[in-house]
Motif scaffolding. Structure first.
Motif, PDB file in Angstrom:
ATOM      1  N   ALA A 112     -10.110  -7.168   7.314  1.00 14.16           N
ATOM      2  CA  ALA A 112      -9.256  -6.291   8.132  1.00 14.16           C
ATOM      3  C   ALA A 112      -8.141  -7.098   8.785  1.00 14.16           C
ATOM      4  CB  ALA A 112     -10.096  -5.581   9.188  1.00 14.16           C
ATOM      5  N   VAL A 113      -8.514  -8.221   9.384  1.00 19.36           N
ATOM      6  CA  VAL A 113      -7.519  -9.044  10.079  1.00 19.36           C
ATOM      7  C   VAL A 113      -6.567  -9.683   9.058  1.00 19.36           C
ATOM      8  CG1 VAL A 113      -7.217 -11.032  11.594  1.00 19.36           C
ATOM      9  CG2 VAL A 113      -9.012  -9.394  12.071  1.00 19.36           C
ATOM     10  N   TYR A 155      -5.639  -8.454   6.242  1.00 18.86           N
ATOM     11  CA  TYR A 155      -4.714  -7.406   5.795  1.00 18.86           C
ATOM     12  C   TYR A 155      -3.554  -7.263   6.776  1.00 18.86           C
ATOM     13  CZ  TYR A 155      -3.160  -2.638   4.720  1.00 18.86           C
ATOM     14  OH  TYR A 155      -2.422  -1.522   4.428  1.00 18.86           O
ATOM     15  N   ARG A 156      -3.887  -7.296   8.100  1.00 18.83           N
ATOM     16  CA  ARG A 156      -2.839  -7.193   9.124  1.00 18.83           C
ATOM     17  C   ARG A 156      -1.936  -8.422   9.074  1.00 18.83           C
ATOM     18  NH1 ARG A 156       0.529  -4.831  11.387  1.00 18.83           N
ATOM     19  NH2 ARG A 156       0.518  -5.400  13.567  1.00 18.83           N
ATOM     20  N   ASP A 215       0.842  -1.204   0.000  1.00 23.30           N
ATOM     21  CA  ASP A 215       0.000   0.000   0.000  1.00 23.30           C
ATOM     22  C   ASP A 215       0.875   1.252   0.000  1.00 23.30           C
ATOM     23  OD1 ASP A 215       0.995  -0.418   2.446  1.00 23.30           O
ATOM     24  OD2 ASP A 215      -0.870  -0.191   3.542  1.00 23.30           O
ATOM     25  N   GLN A 231      -0.969   3.059   9.327  1.00 26.62           N
ATOM     26  CA  GLN A 231      -1.134   1.613   9.448  1.00 26.62           C
ATOM     27  C   GLN A 231      -0.152   1.131  10.515  1.00 26.62           C
ATOM     28  OE1 GLN A 231      -0.798   3.056   6.291  1.00 26.62           O
ATOM     29  NE2 GLN A 231      -2.007   1.921   4.827  1.00 26.62           N
ATOM     30  N   PRO A 232      -0.555   0.198  11.376  1.00 29.64           N
ATOM     31  CA  PRO A 232       0.334  -0.225  12.469  1.00 29.64           C
ATOM     32  C   PRO A 232       1.702  -0.720  11.990  1.00 29.64           C
ATOM     33  CG  PRO A 232      -1.863  -1.078  12.839  1.00 29.64           C
ATOM     34  CD  PRO A 232      -1.884  -0.427  11.501  1.00 29.64           C
ATOM     35  N   PHE A 248      -4.376  -5.227  15.487  1.00 31.97           N
ATOM     36  CA  PHE A 248      -4.845  -6.129  14.424  1.00 31.97           C
ATOM     37  C   PHE A 248      -5.709  -5.435  13.388  1.00 31.97           C
ATOM     38  CE2 PHE A 248      -7.056  -6.812  18.464  1.00 31.97           C
ATOM     39  CZ  PHE A 248      -8.282  -6.279  18.159  1.00 31.97           C
ATOM     40  N   MET A 249      -5.978  -4.151  13.570  1.00 28.66           N
ATOM     41  CA  MET A 249      -6.811  -3.457  12.586  1.00 28.66           C
ATOM     42  C   MET A 249      -5.913  -2.736  11.570  1.00 28.66           C
ATOM     43  SD  MET A 249      -9.872  -4.229  13.388  1.00 28.66           S
ATOM     44  CE  MET A 249     -11.166  -3.110  12.904  1.00 28.66           C
ATOM     45  N   PRO A 250      -6.447  -2.404  10.404  1.00 30.28           N
ATOM     46  CA  PRO A 250      -5.585  -1.795   9.385  1.00 30.28           C
ATOM     47  C   PRO A 250      -5.133  -0.374   9.687  1.00 30.28           C
ATOM     48  CG  PRO A 250      -7.784  -2.259   8.490  1.00 30.28           C
ATOM     49  CD  PRO A 250      -7.800  -2.694   9.909  1.00 30.28           C
ATOM     50  N   ARG A 251      -5.840   0.315  10.584  1.00 26.25           N
ATOM     51  CA  ARG A 251      -5.467   1.701  10.891  1.00 26.25           C
ATOM     52  C   ARG A 251      -5.390   1.855  12.407  1.00 26.25           C
ATOM     53  NH1 ARG A 251      -8.946   7.080  10.008  1.00 26.25           N
ATOM     54  NH2 ARG A 251     -10.415   5.813  11.156  1.00 26.25           N
ATOM     55  N   LEU A 307     -12.376  -0.616   3.466  1.00 23.32           N
ATOM     56  CA  LEU A 307     -13.260  -1.437   4.314  1.00 23.32           C
ATOM     57  C   LEU A 307     -14.467  -0.619   4.765  1.00 23.32           C
ATOM     58  CD1 LEU A 307     -10.715  -3.373   6.547  1.00 23.32           C
ATOM     59  CD2 LEU A 307     -11.923  -4.188   4.542  1.00 23.32           C
ATOM     60  N   ASP A 337      -8.592   2.836  14.237  1.00 22.10           N
ATOM     61  CA  ASP A 337      -9.585   1.745  14.295  1.00 22.10           C
ATOM     62  C   ASP A 337      -9.245   0.783  15.422  1.00 22.10           C
ATOM     63  OD1 ASP A 337     -10.863   2.774  12.101  1.00 22.10           O
ATOM     64  OD2 ASP A 337      -9.733   1.562  10.679  1.00 22.10           O
ATOM     65  N   ARG A 361     -10.255  -7.206  24.735  1.00 27.69           N
ATOM     66  CA  ARG A 361     -10.870  -5.883  24.544  1.00 27.69           C
ATOM     67  C   ARG A 361     -12.365  -6.002  24.259  1.00 27.69           C
ATOM     68  NH1 ARG A 361      -7.669  -2.527  20.575  1.00 27.69           N
ATOM     69  NH2 ARG A 361      -6.329  -4.277  20.075  1.00 27.69           N
ATOM     70  N   VAL A 391      -3.714 -13.072  18.628  1.00 26.16           N
ATOM     71  CA  VAL A 391      -4.590 -11.959  18.211  1.00 26.16           C
ATOM     72  C   VAL A 391      -6.004 -12.185  18.747  1.00 26.16           C
ATOM     73  CG1 VAL A 391      -5.678 -10.845  16.213  1.00 26.16           C
ATOM     74  CG2 VAL A 391      -3.242 -11.314  16.179  1.00 26.16           C
ATOM     75  N   PHE A 425      -6.440   1.038   2.968  1.00 23.89           N
ATOM     76  CA  PHE A 425      -7.253  -0.172   3.105  1.00 23.89           C
ATOM     77  C   PHE A 425      -8.401   0.030   4.102  1.00 23.89           C
ATOM     78  CE2 PHE A 425      -8.163  -4.608   4.237  1.00 23.89           C
ATOM     79  CZ  PHE A 425      -8.274  -5.136   2.972  1.00 23.89           C
ATOM     80  N   SER A 426      -8.120   0.802   5.166  1.00 24.39           N
ATOM     81  CA  SER A 426      -9.176   1.027   6.167  1.00 24.39           C
ATOM     82  C   SER A 426     -10.353   1.779   5.548  1.00 24.39           C
ATOM     83  CB  SER A 426      -8.622   1.798   7.356  1.00 24.39           C
ATOM     84  OG  SER A 426      -8.049   3.002   6.907  1.00 24.39           O
TER      85      SER A 426
END
Lengths: 254, 261
Positions: free
Chosen positions: A155-156, A158-159, A7, B152-153, B110-113, A138, B116, A217, A210, A134-135
């Protein structure tokens, strides 16, 4: 480790980057439907459709080398498909190249048609993903009522891609640091299979951790997200330009 | 000086509140599926606002103890968080009270941003969107990452990832936070920043690490573990300053305590 080859350009600050993700997704979808729906023997008119993605890349400052690489990565599958399809028509057809006319075999036309359509749609897709984080993609999909479970999975995923690249990179570095000579195909294949196995086990470990982090959370299987962006004037203008461009092109060429 | 009965009762209330138990573990044991004993007969009380450092050599059971406190392990002996047992009805309340910081920040992000990721916990708590945004921004500001909220993380440095992971926990405003090796893979500057941040936090902190120099600068109560058992509990000087005890369990007296002497 920093990864920026997936990206690399999505965080830009051009006008194209600032367009709402939903508008870009819908425009890409519309462009793809129009291109795919074009006659299967047309070649030259298709090239005019390249103006759209080409303009987007220029405005968004996306290097063409980057786009070309993306297209090449996905091309083997499509080329195989195009070649297979080319056997279904052995008739000869007349093709107009401006003032010139040529007789070309139908099979070659179909093959070229599939490849050009692939280049066009892949360019449109690259234009979308290279100019949208990417966010935001989504978020756009979520607003378009794509199931939330699928959004979370994406989302997961992608990470995970980046985490897996890290893990794989570590294994490869560790291997090359101790690999002083070629050990023969059989031995090398065994080592590489073991590495793939270890990477898979690592990915399972990561997914377990994860999962724990998500539970910690308060994740209970229900997906909750923040949606707050609104469609603005420039988004509507962009959507109008895309629609007018496609309608005009279709009307002039066919 | 005379103290009136009313003032006395007020003082008692304050003392009781101060010593209110945040975490209570009684006779807790845990075995891994391959029969390895990870924790054996653990008894531990942690009061609210306490900063507890769990130290011990590798394989002592520190991380497993944190998992037990986080109610991630199944055992016959329950763990009480703020007087609540881990039941189906209580688990959501427990998750709100107890924030968990895992060893590897990559597991936490674990999220793309980044934004988030920070909003993930507050959204699961069922807060309003305004409150979620407010809390998340506040958490990111407190760790100095508000300007990177849209990153992004995987584009963050190791120190920033650690701070971001802390922000994901802070946004839920937990009363108790457990941290597993928060100092790992951080350079001295990032460690100092983290220590500064931890020392500003008002929550009950339970930190597991084998870095005694780090723990000596953050925690005042120390739990020494080895081979799945609690060996000793005491204040910083009693435990970390005891050279014989530290050497026996594969640790060293922190440089800070040596220089204090």
């Amino acid at each position: 480790m920093h990864h920026n080859y997936i990206d690399r350009y999505s965080d830009g600050d051009t006008i194209i980057h600032s367009i709402d993700a939903r508008v870009k997704i819908l425009s890409t979808l519309l462009f793809t439907v129009v291109v795919v729906g074009l006659p299967r023997y047309s070649i030259v008119p298709l090239i005019w459709f390249m103006i759209g993605p080409f303009t987007i890349f220029t405005l968004a400052k996306i290097p063409f080398k980057f786009v070309l690489r993306r297209i090449l990565i996905a091309s083997p599958f499509i080329i195989t498909l195009a070649v297979c399809y080319s056997f279904i028509d052995s008739d000869t057809r007349q093709v107009n190249f401006g003032p010139w006319q040529m007789q070309i075999k139908g099979s070659i036309l179909i093959c070229a048609n599939i490849i050009i359509k692939f280049i066009l749609t892949m360019s449109a897709l690259t234009a979308l993903t290279a100019t949208t984080p990417f966010s935001s993609l989504l978020y756009g999909l979520e607003k378009m009522y794509v199931p939330r479970l699928l959004i979370l999975q994406l989302a997961v995923l992608y990470r995970y891609i980046f985490l897996l690249i890290d893990v794989s990179g570590r294994y490869l570095r560790s291997y090359s640091a101790r690999s002083l000579r070629y050990l023969g195909f059989r031995r090398e294949a065994t080592i590489r299979s073991a590495m793939i196995g270890s990477i898979l086990i690592s990915s399972l470990d990561i997914s377990e951790r994860v999962n724990l982090a998500m539970i910690a959370r308060g994740f209970d299987g229900k997906i909750r997200t923040l949606s707050q962006e609104k469609i603005r004037g420039k988004d509507l203008l962009f959507a109008t330009i895309v629609c007018v461009y496609l309608v005009v092109l279709k009307a002039i060429l066919w | 000086m005379r103290i009136s009965s009313c003032a006395k009762s007020n003082i008692m209330v304050i003392i009781t509140a101060m010593t209110k138990i945040a975490v209570k573990i009684k006779d807790f044991s845990f075995k891994y599926p391959d029969a390895t004993v990870a924790l054996e007969n653990i008894n531990l009380d942690i009061a609210h606002k306490e900063r507890v450092g769990i130290v011990g050599p590798n394989g002592a059971g520190k991380s497993t103890l944190l998992l037990a406190i986080g109610n991630f392990l199944k055992s016959q002996a329950p763990v009480e968080i703020d007087g609540m047992l881990s039941t189906k009805d209580n688990i959501k309340k427990i998750r709100q009270k107890l924030g968990v910081l895992f060893q590897n920040p990559n597991d936490q992000l674990f999220m793309p941003r980044l934004f988030d990721d920070v909003t993930f916990g507050p959204l699961n708590m069922g807060l309003s969107k305004e409150e979620v945004i407010l809390r998340s921004k506040e958490a990111l500001r407190s760790v100095g990452l508000l300007d990177k909220k849209d990153k992004q993380p995987h584009h963050l440095s190791a120190g920033e990832k650690r701070a971001a992971a802390i922000a994901t926990v802070l946004a839920m405003k937990p009363e108790i936070i457990t941290m597993d090796e928060p100092d790992s893979s951080l350079d001295p500057r990032s460690q100092n920043k983290l220590i500064e941040l931890l020392n500003q936090m008002s929550q009950t902190l339970i930190i597991a690490t084998c870095n005694v120099n780090f723990i000596a600068r953050v925690c005042n109560k120390i739990v020494l573990m080895d081979s799945g058992k609690i060996i000793a509990i005491g204040n910083r000087k009693e435990i970390l300053g005891n050279q014989e005890l530290m050497n026996k369990h594969g640790l060293e007296v922190p440089a800070q305590l040596i220089s204090d002497d």
